[in-house]
Write a protein that holds these residues in place. Structure first.
Motif, PDB file in Angstrom:
ATOM      1  N   ALA A 398       0.706  -1.307  -0.027  1.00 52.77           N
ATOM      2  CA  ALA A 398       0.024  -0.033  -0.193  1.00 52.77           C
ATOM      3  C   ALA A 398       0.790   1.255   0.180  1.00 52.77           C
ATOM      4  CB  ALA A 398      -0.875  -0.115   1.253  1.00 52.77           C
ATOM      5  N   GLU A 399       2.031   1.144   0.831  1.00 50.25           N
ATOM      6  CA  GLU A 399       2.875   2.413   0.928  1.00 50.25           C
ATOM      7  C   GLU A 399       3.483   2.654  -0.665  1.00 50.25           C
ATOM      8  OE1 GLU A 399       4.074   2.478   5.729  1.00 50.25           O
ATOM      9  OE2 GLU A 399       5.183   1.148   4.066  1.00 50.25           O
ATOM     10  N   SER A 400       3.922   1.487  -1.022  1.00 49.08           N
ATOM     11  CA  SER A 400       4.570   1.398  -2.337  1.00 49.08           C
ATOM     12  C   SER A 400       3.695   2.189  -3.598  1.00 49.08           C
ATOM     13  CB  SER A 400       5.186   0.094  -2.737  1.00 49.08           C
ATOM     14  OG  SER A 400       6.023   0.252  -3.897  1.00 49.08           O
ATOM     15  N   LEU A 401       2.407   1.730  -3.373  1.00 47.47           N
ATOM     16  CA  LEU A 401       1.397   2.130  -4.412  1.00 47.47           C
ATOM     17  C   LEU A 401       1.208   3.502  -4.356  1.00 47.47           C
ATOM     18  CD1 LEU A 401      -0.523  -0.940  -4.486  1.00 47.47           C
ATOM     19  CD2 LEU A 401       0.680  -0.253  -6.351  1.00 47.47           C
ATOM     20  N   ALA A 402       1.251   4.210  -3.151  1.00 45.17           N
ATOM     21  CA  ALA A 402       0.924   5.766  -2.919  1.00 45.17           C
ATOM     22  C   ALA A 402       1.758   6.413  -3.780  1.00 45.17           C
ATOM     23  CB  ALA A 402       0.941   5.970  -1.481  1.00 45.17           C
ATOM     24  N   PRO A 403       1.483   7.617  -4.353  1.00 45.51           N
ATOM     25  CA  PRO A 403       2.133   8.427  -5.135  1.00 45.51           C
ATOM     26  C   PRO A 403       3.376   8.851  -4.718  1.00 45.51           C
ATOM     27  CG  PRO A 403       0.004   9.577  -5.024  1.00 45.51           C
ATOM     28  CD  PRO A 403       0.130   8.148  -4.145  1.00 45.51           C
ATOM     29  N   GLU A 404       3.701   8.961  -3.449  1.00 46.88           N
ATOM     30  CA  GLU A 404       4.877   9.248  -2.712  1.00 46.88           C
ATOM     31  C   GLU A 404       5.651   8.203  -2.495  1.00 46.88           C
ATOM     32  OE1 GLU A 404       2.152   9.900  -1.457  1.00 46.88           O
ATOM     33  OE2 GLU A 404       1.639   9.053   0.584  1.00 46.88           O
ATOM     34  N   GLY A 405       5.367   6.951  -2.808  1.00 48.93           N
ATOM     35  CA  GLY A 405       6.341   5.702  -2.502  1.00 48.93           C
ATOM     36  C   GLY A 405       6.641   5.340  -3.945  1.00 48.93           C
ATOM     37  N   GLN A 406       6.148   4.356  -4.530  1.00 49.39           N
ATOM     38  CA  GLN A 406       6.540   3.581  -5.888  1.00 49.39           C
ATOM     39  C   GLN A 406       7.689   2.991  -5.866  1.00 49.39           C
ATOM     40  OE1 GLN A 406       4.412   4.484  -8.850  1.00 49.39           O
ATOM     41  NE2 GLN A 406       3.196   4.968  -7.148  1.00 49.39           N
ATOM     42  N   GLN A 407       8.130   2.578  -4.919  1.00 51.09           N
ATOM     43  CA  GLN A 407       9.450   1.681  -4.688  1.00 51.09           C
ATOM     44  C   GLN A 407       9.449   0.435  -5.599  1.00 51.09           C
ATOM     45  OE1 GLN A 407       7.960   3.029  -1.999  1.00 51.09           O
ATOM     46  NE2 GLN A 407       9.217   3.685  -0.594  1.00 51.09           N
ATOM     47  N   HIS A 408       8.110  -0.049  -5.736  1.00 57.03           N
ATOM     48  CA  HIS A 408       7.902  -1.372  -6.664  1.00 57.03           C
ATOM     49  C   HIS A 408       8.528  -1.030  -8.229  1.00 57.03           C
ATOM     50  CE1 HIS A 408       4.180   0.986  -7.099  1.00 57.03           C
ATOM     51  NE2 HIS A 408       4.029   0.585  -8.219  1.00 57.03           N
ATOM     52  N   ARG A 409       8.207   0.427  -8.403  1.00 57.83           N
ATOM     53  CA  ARG A 409       8.826   0.541  -9.865  1.00 57.83           C
ATOM     54  C   ARG A 409      10.239   0.554 -10.330  1.00 57.83           C
ATOM     55  NH1 ARG A 409       4.941   3.669 -12.691  1.00 57.83           N
ATOM     56  NH2 ARG A 409       6.230   3.069 -14.587  1.00 57.83           N
ATOM     57  N   ARG A 410      11.132   0.328  -9.119  1.00 58.94           N
ATOM     58  CA  ARG A 410      12.461  -0.199  -9.400  1.00 58.94           C
ATOM     59  C   ARG A 410      12.379  -1.419 -10.280  1.00 58.94           C
ATOM     60  NH1 ARG A 410      17.439  -0.177  -5.879  1.00 58.94           N
ATOM     61  NH2 ARG A 410      18.540  -2.183  -6.261  1.00 58.94           N
ATOM     62  N   TRP A 411      11.485  -2.353 -10.107  1.00 60.73           N
ATOM     63  CA  TRP A 411      11.490  -3.461 -10.927  1.00 60.73           C
ATOM     64  C   TRP A 411      10.503  -3.741 -12.026  1.00 60.73           C
ATOM     65  CZ3 TRP A 411      11.428  -3.252  -5.383  1.00 60.73           C
ATOM     66  CH2 TRP A 411      12.598  -3.815  -4.884  1.00 60.73           C
ATOM     67  N   MET A 412       9.876  -2.481 -12.118  1.00 61.25           N
ATOM     68  CA  MET A 412       8.890  -2.371 -13.608  1.00 61.25           C
ATOM     69  C   MET A 412       9.087  -0.815 -13.890  1.00 61.25           C
ATOM     70  SD  MET A 412       5.155  -3.310 -14.764  1.00 61.25           S
ATOM     71  CE  MET A 412       4.768  -2.427 -16.406  1.00 61.25           C
ATOM     72  N   PRO A 413       9.750  -0.336 -14.606  1.00 60.12           N
ATOM     73  CA  PRO A 413       9.884   1.124 -14.640  1.00 60.12           C
ATOM     74  C   PRO A 413       9.227   1.413 -15.879  1.00 60.12           C
ATOM     75  CG  PRO A 413      12.184  -0.028 -15.015  1.00 60.12           C
ATOM     76  CD  PRO A 413      11.068  -1.179 -14.585  1.00 60.12           C
ATOM     77  N   HIS A 414       8.561   0.774 -16.640  1.00 60.36           N
ATOM     78  CA  HIS A 414       7.958   1.180 -17.847  1.00 60.36           C
ATOM     79  C   HIS A 414       6.521   1.070 -17.550  1.00 60.36           C
ATOM     80  CE1 HIS A 414       7.070  -2.706 -19.309  1.00 60.36           C
ATOM     81  NE2 HIS A 414       8.217  -3.215 -18.720  1.00 60.36           N
ATOM     82  N   GLY A 415       5.628   1.948 -18.643  1.00 54.97           N
ATOM     83  CA  GLY A 415       4.265   1.855 -18.670  1.00 54.97           C
ATOM     84  C   GLY A 415       3.865   0.452 -18.912  1.00 54.97           C
ATOM     85  N   THR A 416       2.563  -0.092 -18.535  1.00 51.37           N
ATOM     86  CA  THR A 416       1.954  -1.125 -18.920  1.00 51.37           C
ATOM     87  C   THR A 416       1.227  -1.043 -20.243  1.00 51.37           C
ATOM     88  OG1 THR A 416       1.575  -1.387 -16.403  1.00 51.37           O
ATOM     89  CG2 THR A 416       0.190  -2.783 -18.039  1.00 51.37           C
ATOM     90  N   SER A 417       0.830  -0.020 -20.777  1.00 54.21           N
ATOM     91  CA  SER A 417      -0.078  -0.055 -22.058  1.00 54.21           C
ATOM     92  C   SER A 417       0.396   1.305 -22.899  1.00 54.21           C
ATOM     93  CB  SER A 417      -1.471   0.211 -21.728  1.00 54.21           C
ATOM     94  OG  SER A 417      -1.797  -0.844 -20.975  1.00 54.21           O
TER      95      SER A 417
END
Ligand code: GLY
Ligand code: MN
Ligand code: MN
Length: 508
Positions: A398-417
């Motif tokens: 939940a913290e990662s998905l918040a705009p001020e987090g986004q740590q998960h994007r380290r492992w998926m830095p591109h857009g989905t679509s």
């Protein structure tokens, strides 16, 4: 240096004719123009796309009532010295003419403002270099247009039959552009053909219309509109996209067949690239974009197009490839294949997470009111959850998905679509409110392509994940009822289906 620069420059310019000399005698010219048999007609029927062009022209011109719109196909692009790249028309021109092959460099579509049955609309006129007679020098001496060099080109009549458009010789373009200029405003699709753009500006200046830098904003409005015009595909376009995806499926089959040979090759990734290129050229016009064939850790370089690596037998290989068919519509498909034919345990764990993200995105896309950007969000929710479950995320999902987090994007830095069509990244000049922020509409075609990328030197993940990169990319279209159909549903993508697919091909 005592060289005479003028002499040297002149000399260099003339060295282009180093290779051979064409005879120039009157006898030769006369002989070349005589004694040729009847040529069979080149185009003998109307193209299926022709019935869509009038409505596309009407829509293209709708915001620009009473204005003349100039849409060049583009020109040949130099690869090096005097060799050119294979010609590929600008997508706006391809969309509004249905043309795309190699016969159209330097062609121009003009949308003329007209009134039809009291309705203000636009009528397309296609300007191109028609086939010259065999008694002309062009026939044998012109390497750009001549029949001896590039093959027979269509005549005006043939092109009118094929496109259903009014056609005219390209050398009448200037007069046509100048007609009533001043009363009629001109817009041109910029940065496609410098010669045509210069011609339009010349006419504008003579007519006292804004030109050059003063016309940038009005031309940009045309670019934007023609890009947005393609956001919702018509029936013809959806069928063409399906054909592109089906041709791409054949390319992936060819790759799987060649995988054992790739394993033993010093540049196995090139074997994969070549296998797909063969299918692309045999089944279509070619590639929609450069193929990514990325074995092992190369998959973690998002645009790995060098494809010079080996293909280890125990690795995954990520292949991102699309066939552009003859009408220039392209697929954009990624499959991540286990080179051995079987996923290892960690490979399967990562693969399944990416597949779950793709499924979640697909489901979300089919829900009423889904905006383009929500598709990405649905995929990210799954990615963040899995990373949390595996103890990789430094914060909660939940913290990662918040705009001020986004740590998960380290492992998926591109857009989905992204939108897909004549361009792999179609409609790129559309406004944000028409693209990312828009609610999905029938006819929209786009990719769903989540991934997870664990680089070999990523110390933030357990060692078992390092060097694994997975992306799964499908092409989808929104149906009239709002449901979302995978155009690529016949290309296997679950773990079991991929393994069966590979085994089946290898057993043949
Ligand atoms: N192949 C380019 C992309 O997936 O967007
Ligand atoms: Mn893509
Ligand atoms: Mn892709």
């Amino acid at each position: 240096m005592t060289n005479n620069t003028d002499e040297t420059t002149k000399d260099l310019a003339e060295r282009g004719s180093n290779r051979s000399h064409r005879p120039n005698s009157a006898a030769f010219k006369e002989f070349m123009g005589s004694n040729w048999g009847e040529r069979p007609p080149l185009l003998t029927e109307t193209a299926p796309v022709a019935q869509y062009l009038a409505s596309r022209h009407h829509e293209a011109g709708a915001p620009f009532a009473g204005e003349r719109l100039v849409i060049p196909a583009g020109s040949l692009k130099t690869r090096s010295n005097d060799t050119d790249y294979r010609f590929r028309a600008h997508s706006a021109f391809a969309h509004l003419t249905g043309l795309g092959g190699e016969m159209e460099p330097d062609s121009v579509l003009v949308l003329e403002p007209v009134e039809e049955d009291g309705q203000v609309t636009h009528q397309g006129v296609l300007y191109f270099q028609p086939r010259a007679s065999r008694s002309s020098e062009e026939f044998y001496a012109d390497s750009r247009y001549g029949e001896f060099w590039v093959g027979a080109r269509p005549s005006l009549d043939e092109m009118e039959l094929f496109t259903g458009l009014k056609c005219a010789p390209i050398d009448t373009l200037k007069d046509a552009l100048a007609k009533d200029a001043g009363l009629v405003q001109l817009r041109v699709l910029p940065q496609v053909d410098a010669t045509v753009e210069a011609l339009v500006n010349e006419v504008r200046v003579q007519a006292g219309l804004p030109a050059g830098a003063d016309a940038v904003a009005q031309d940009a409005a045309l670019v934007e509109h023609l890009s947005e015009l393609r956001l919702q595909k018509d029936q013809f376009e959806v069928a063409e996209l399906q054909r592109a995806v089906d041709a791409t499926a054949l390319g992936f089959e060819r790759i799987i067949r060649e995988l054992p040979r790739a394993v033993g090759h010093r540049r196995g990734e090139r074997v994969i690239e070549g296998a797909f290129a063969t299918a692309a050229r045999e089944e279509g016009n070619g590639l929609g974009y450069e193929t990514i064939a990325a074995a092992g850790n190369h998959a973690n370089t998002l645009h790995w197009m060098d494809n010079s690596g080996q293909v280890p037998a125990d690795a995954l290989v990520l292949v991102d490839a699309g066939v552009e068919i003859d009408s220039l519509y392209t697929a954009d498909i990624t499959r991540t294949l286990p080179v051995s034919g079987k996923f290892g345990p960690t490979q399967a764990k990562v693969y399944q997470a990416v597949l779950d993200a793709a499924e979640a995105a697909l489901v979300r896309a089919g829900e009423p009111g889904c905006r383009f950007r929500d598709v990405h969000q649905a995929a990210m929710e799954v990615i963040a959850q899995r990373l949390e479950e595996w103890g990789i995320l430094p914060v909660t999902a939940a913290e990662s998905l918040a705009p001020e987090g986004q740590q998960h994007r380290r492992w998926m830095p591109h857009g989905t679509s992204h939108h897909l069509g004549l361009d792999v990244h179609d409609c790129a000049q559309a406004r944000q409110e028409m693209y990312q922020d828009a609610v999905l509409q029938p006819g929209m075609a786009f990719t769903i392509e989540p991934g997870l990328y664990f680089r070999a030197d990523d110390l933030a993940v357990p060692a078992e994940f390092r060097g694994i990169g997975v992306r799964i990319e499908d092409d989808v279209v929104v149906e009239a009822d709002g449901s979302v159909r995978r155009l690529s549903e016949d290309i296997p993508r679950t773990i079991a289906d991929v393994e069966d697919w590979m085994a089946r091909i290898w057993a043949q």
